[in-house]
Design a protein around this motif. Structure first.
Motif, short mmCIF file in Angstrom:
data_model
loop_
_atom_site.label_atom_id
_atom_site.label_comp_id
_atom_site.label_asym_id
_atom_site.label_seq_id
_atom_site.Cartn_x
_atom_site.Cartn_y
_atom_site.Cartn_z
N HIS A 15 33.31 19.24 46.21
CA HIS A 15 32.18 18.45 46.10
C HIS A 15 31.10 19.37 45.30
O HIS A 15 30.84 20.73 45.72
CB HIS A 15 31.50 18.04 47.35
N VAL A 16 30.20 19.00 44.28
CA VAL A 16 29.45 19.56 43.63
C VAL A 16 28.30 20.04 44.64
O VAL A 16 27.92 19.65 45.49
CB VAL A 16 28.25 18.72 42.64
N GLY A 17 28.06 21.44 44.52
CA GLY A 17 27.12 22.09 45.17
C GLY A 17 27.52 23.01 46.51
O GLY A 17 26.85 23.71 46.97
N GLU A 18 28.83 22.58 46.79
CA GLU A 18 29.25 23.19 48.27
C GLU A 18 29.75 24.58 47.75
O GLU A 18 30.30 25.13 46.57
CB GLU A 18 30.39 22.23 48.94
N ALA A 19 29.69 25.49 48.91
CA ALA A 19 30.00 26.94 48.66
C ALA A 19 31.51 27.06 48.59
O ALA A 19 32.24 26.33 49.20
CB ALA A 19 29.50 27.76 49.80
N GLU A 20 31.98 27.83 47.62
CA GLU A 20 33.46 28.15 47.54
C GLU A 20 33.81 29.32 48.27
O GLU A 20 33.14 30.70 47.99
CB GLU A 20 33.87 28.26 45.98
N PRO A 21 34.93 29.65 48.89
CA PRO A 21 35.41 30.96 49.10
C PRO A 21 35.84 31.88 48.08
O PRO A 21 36.12 31.41 46.69
CB PRO A 21 36.55 30.45 49.96
N SER A 22 35.82 33.13 48.08
CA SER A 22 36.23 33.98 47.10
C SER A 22 37.77 34.00 46.71
O SER A 22 38.44 33.63 47.67
CB SER A 22 35.86 35.39 47.42
N ALA A 23 38.04 33.78 45.67
CA ALA A 23 39.67 33.80 45.23
C ALA A 23 39.86 35.40 45.55
O ALA A 23 39.24 36.29 45.08
CB ALA A 23 39.70 33.53 43.94
N LYS A 24 41.12 35.75 45.76
CA LYS A 24 41.92 36.97 45.76
C LYS A 24 42.37 37.32 44.53
O LYS A 24 43.05 36.75 43.78
CB LYS A 24 42.57 37.24 47.01
N LEU A 25 42.27 38.58 44.04
CA LEU A 25 42.62 39.19 42.75
C LEU A 25 43.59 40.26 43.19
O LEU A 25 43.26 41.13 44.29
CB LEU A 25 41.88 39.98 41.90
N SER A 26 44.88 40.40 42.89
CA SER A 26 45.61 41.42 42.96
C SER A 26 46.35 41.92 41.76
O SER A 26 46.40 41.40 40.78
CB SER A 26 46.61 41.20 44.23
N LYS A 27 47.16 43.07 41.67
CA LYS A 27 47.92 43.51 40.65
C LYS A 27 47.10 43.31 39.39
O LYS A 27 47.55 43.09 38.23
CB LYS A 27 49.31 42.79 40.64
N VAL A 28 45.67 43.83 39.45
CA VAL A 28 44.93 43.89 38.34
C VAL A 28 45.13 45.06 37.53
O VAL A 28 45.00 46.28 37.98
CB VAL A 28 43.45 43.85 38.87
N THR A 29 45.55 44.92 36.20
CA THR A 29 45.36 45.98 35.13
C THR A 29 44.54 45.46 33.97
O THR A 29 44.60 44.23 33.48
CB THR A 29 46.82 45.93 34.64
N GLU A 30 43.44 46.32 33.87
CA GLU A 30 42.73 46.09 32.50
C GLU A 30 42.45 47.11 31.50
O GLU A 30 42.46 48.28 31.92
CB GLU A 30 41.25 45.96 33.23
N ILE A 31 42.89 46.86 30.26
CA ILE A 31 42.93 47.57 29.32
C ILE A 31 41.72 47.51 28.30
O ILE A 31 41.53 46.35 27.90
CB ILE A 31 44.22 47.83 28.50
N VAL A 32 41.06 48.54 27.85
CA VAL A 32 39.90 48.44 26.81
C VAL A 32 40.51 49.33 25.78
O VAL A 32 40.36 50.42 26.00
CB VAL A 32 38.50 48.70 27.49
N ASP A 33 40.53 49.07 24.70
CA ASP A 33 40.78 49.68 23.52
C ASP A 33 39.61 49.90 22.68
O ASP A 33 39.30 49.06 21.87
CB ASP A 33 42.04 49.26 22.58
#
Length: 501
Positions: free
Chosen positions: A65-83
């Motif tokens: 529903h528009v405006g309702e609070a959302e739970p946080s989604a879980k992130l795992s196995k995160v790899t970030e690369i900046v060149d």
């Protein structure tokens, strides 16, 4: 020389010495790089790879529903690369949003110096797009933002600035504060007076759905990576609300293995050339379903196109502005002289409205059910300046653009013998209300996320409720088309629902 004169000269010298030693952006940056392991080591960084991250992603904008609070989604196995040397970035992660889990990988890379995006999701074939065709649920909405917000280029820019500094409070901590300009963006930096390290910065980010928002980046848990101290925990707040947090287990600097992430697979090579040639690109093909009715098949999120005597209507401008821009080009070639007069939204989830601004920039009036007005109005009316998108550019130049049009419950578009009906219905476990599109001339229904026509996928509670809504509305449906999936017969939905346990 009198004692009074000596005292006066000593005071003057003391003031001059204090003035010379007053902190500046440059001195704070120099101290930070020294604390990290030395300016020479920091300046020698070409790529940074942060590995084995875990955390959360907020502001997904996927509520029932528009405006309702959302739970946080879980992130795992995160790899970030900046060149940093090549101007490339990669986000690879697994997201779990209340049981909806995907392994996703979005890459901003280059071919012959030209930018191109690569999108990998689960078992789906890799797709090449323009960079603004990438949609991420990782720590950022797009890997391009990750590159711009890397601490190394920010520190190097500060090292060239003579801007003064002041004592401020940052995230509940005392800090030395200085403003610098990085590639035309104003960024406020905060340094820890004890460790001398950069503990965070504030700026403005342009989010795909909410536009320009104040953004705060908090940098914590510095650890050594190949002889350089780097933050292993990054917490991001946007618009005053939590956005994402990730904490990494390790990392690498100038790792040759990072290059593999930026290679363009042979399967996406032709599309990559198309994306570069077009400038703004996301794969879209137009399939005729019936007279005056077309299925705009994309690599993930599809649209419906209905042809009227003098104009066109589109149902769903999904995913990204790049996809909308490509659809506008395809329709312009297929139907010369017929503008897109309307674009209808089925529901306000982030992955189904990402292209709304793009299609509004093409002049389409965006049809929105009244219950969905708040997020769509915010999205369409917001400023997008980092960087400026087509809608922002056209408004700034006082050129005509599409506006938002609100209806409640039902909307019918009709011209000549063609019509398009939009119905909002309640009860869907996915989102309330959900909008169903129906074309009487083709006996065709279009919806998103409830049923995946043409795929043979089993039915779930959303599909059962869709069938019930169609029956309640007494629509004579022969064919289904989906925002996901393809096109299939109505009998397939009935059979799949009947087979539910």
């Amino acid at each position: 020389m009198t004692s009074r004169f000596v005292a006066m000269m000593s005071a003057v010298l003391a003031v001059g010495t204090a003035a010379c030693s007053a902190p500046t952006a440059r001195s704070l940056s120099d101290e930070a790089m020294a604390a990290m392991g030395g300016a020479d080591k920091v300046r020698a960084i070409r790529t940074i790879t942060m590995k084995d991250g875990a955390g959360t992603r907020d502001q997904l904008l996927e509520p029932r529903h528009v405006g309702e609070a959302e739970p946080s989604a879980k992130l795992s196995k995160v790899t970030e690369i900046v060149d940093l040397a090549g101007g490339r970035a990669s986000l690879h992660y697994v997201i779990d949003n209340a049981g909806f889990m995907q392994d996703r990988h979005e890459v901003m890379t280059r071919r012959n110096g030209k930018l191109v995006g690569l999108d990998y999701v689960g078992m789906r074939p890799v797709v090449a797009t323009s960079v603004d065709g990438l949609f991420s649920w990782g720590t950022q909405n797009n890997p391009e933002i990750t590159l711009r917000r890397s601490l190394v280029p920010i520190l190097l820019a500060a090292a060239e600035s003579t801007a003064g500094a002041s004592d401020e409070n940052f995230a509940g901590r005392n800090a030395a504060h200085a403003h610098v300009t990085v590639n035309g963006e104003d960024i406020g930096l905060y340094f820890d007076p004890q460790t001398k390290l950069l503990i965070g910065f504030e700026t403005t980010d342009s989010e795909a759905l909410t536009g320009d928002v104040p953004a705060q980046y908090v940098l914590d848990n510095y650890k050594a990576v190949d002889g350089v101290l780097l933050p292993h925990k990054i917490t991001i707040t946007k618009g005053g609300k939590p956005y994402s947090m990730v904490e990494y287990a390790g990392g690498a600097i100038n790792d040759a293995a990072a290059e593999k992430d930026f290679e363009i697979p042979e399967a996406a090579s032709k599309q990559a050339d198309e994306a570069i040639a077009a400038g703004v690109f996301s794969p879209v093909a137009l399939d005729k379903v019936a007279d005056g009715v077309y299925f705009a098949r994309a690599y993930s999120h599809n649209s419906l196109v209905v042809e009227f005597p003098q104009w066109l209507a589109v149902v769903e401008a999904p995913y990204t502005d790049a996809q909308s821009a490509t659809l506008v080009r395809v329709l312009g070639a297929q139907f010369p002289g017929k503008p897109i007069k309307y674009a209808a939204v089925t529901h306000p989830h982030s992955d189904h409205i990402g292209g709304v601004r793009g299609i509004a920039a093409a002049g389409a009036a965006v049809l929105v059910e009244k219950a969905h007005e708040a997020p769509l109005r915010t999205m369409i009316e917001a400023h997008h300046t980092r960087p400026a998108d087509d809608l922002e550019k056209r408004r700034t130049a006082n050129q005509p653009v599409g506006s938002i049009e609100i209806y409640e419950g039902k909307k019918v578009l009709s011209d000549g013998k063609q019509s398009l009906e939009l119905y909002a219905f309640m009860g869907s476990p996915h989102v309330e209300p959900m909008v169903l599109a129906y074309v009487p001339s083709a006996r065709l229904a279009f919806q998103s996320d409830l049923w995946f026509p043409g795929t043979g996928a089993p039915a779930g509670p959303e599909a059962k409720q869709l069938l019930e809504a169609i029956r309640a509305l007494k629509l004579n449906v022969a064919t289904h088309a989906g925002g996901h999936g393809g096109v299939g017969p109505a009998a397939a939905l009935e059979k799949a629902v009947a087979a539910m346990k």
